[in-house]
Scaffold this motif. Structure first.
Motif, PDB file in Angstrom:
ATOM      1  N   ARG A 195       7.711   3.613  10.363  1.00 36.64           N
ATOM      2  CA  ARG A 195       7.381   3.798   9.033  1.00 36.64           C
ATOM      3  C   ARG A 195       6.748   2.697   9.149  1.00 36.64           C
ATOM      4  N   ILE A 196       6.604   1.675   9.769  1.00 34.38           N
ATOM      5  CA  ILE A 196       4.939   0.722   9.789  1.00 34.38           C
ATOM      6  C   ILE A 196       3.500   1.417   9.325  1.00 34.38           C
ATOM      7  N   ILE A 197       2.984   1.144   8.678  1.00 30.84           N
ATOM      8  CA  ILE A 197       1.272   1.644   8.386  1.00 30.84           C
ATOM      9  C   ILE A 197       0.944   0.095   7.990  1.00 30.84           C
ATOM     10  N   LEU A 198       0.033   0.476   8.494  1.00 30.66           N
ATOM     11  CA  LEU A 198      -0.961  -0.993   8.623  1.00 30.66           C
ATOM     12  C   LEU A 198      -2.674  -0.395   7.841  1.00 30.66           C
ATOM     13  N   THR A 199      -2.511  -1.724   7.433  1.00 25.98           N
ATOM     14  CA  THR A 199      -3.396  -1.303   6.128  1.00 25.98           C
ATOM     15  C   THR A 199      -4.877  -2.829   5.908  1.00 25.98           C
ATOM     16  N   GLY A 200      -5.780  -2.655   6.313  1.00 30.51           N
ATOM     17  CA  GLY A 200      -7.136  -3.965   5.482  1.00 30.51           C
ATOM     18  C   GLY A 200      -8.113  -3.031   4.584  1.00 30.51           C
TER      19      GLY A 200
END
Length: 134
Positions: free
Chosen positions: A21-26
């Motif tokens: 469930r790891i979500i990457l945002t930036g």
């Protein structure tokens, strides 16, 4: 990027985080980093959420990744990025045939305010919570 991945791995271990469930945002340079990290680690993230950043990536690395890309519409530089992000999302969806990637223009947002207008929305968090790798 190796340091970031190592940090993610350590955090998952120390806090018993579900790695599916790891979500990457930036945002901005963090958005470029989001594209770059996901490009170098295909199928690692459950989803990505880049903001105000387009990047030269291998679209084939994103055919199974849910993406919600966002950009503002208030300044000329933001409009240019907006246009490039739309093209990139279209290329990813064309390569996958799945339409897992979507693009949203955050109306009235300048480069520095996209995340302020995007993150507080409940629909964004519902989308993030619904993502899980197979």
């Amino acid at each position: 990027q190796t340091k970031l991945k190592n940090l993610i791995e350590k955090t998952c271990k120390d806090y018993k985080i579900d790695k599916k469930r790891i979500i990457l945002t930036g945002m901005s340079r963090g958005g470029y980093g989001t594209w770059s990290m996901a490009n170098r680690n295909p199928n690692y993230f459950a989803a990505i959420l880049p903001m105000s950043a387009s990047s030269g990536i291998n679209v084939k690395n994103f055919v199974n990744t849910p993406i919600w890309a966002m950009c503002g519409d208030k300044t000329s530089s933001e409009l240019s990025t907006n246009k490039n992000m739309k093209k990139l999302i279209n290329k990813i969806n064309k390569a996958s045939g799945k339409n897992l990637a979507k693009f949203e223009t955050i109306k009235g947002a300048r480069h520095g305010t996209v995340q302020q207008k995007a993150y507080p929305r409940l629909k964004l968090f519902k989308w993030m919570l619904s993502q899980k790798k197979n």
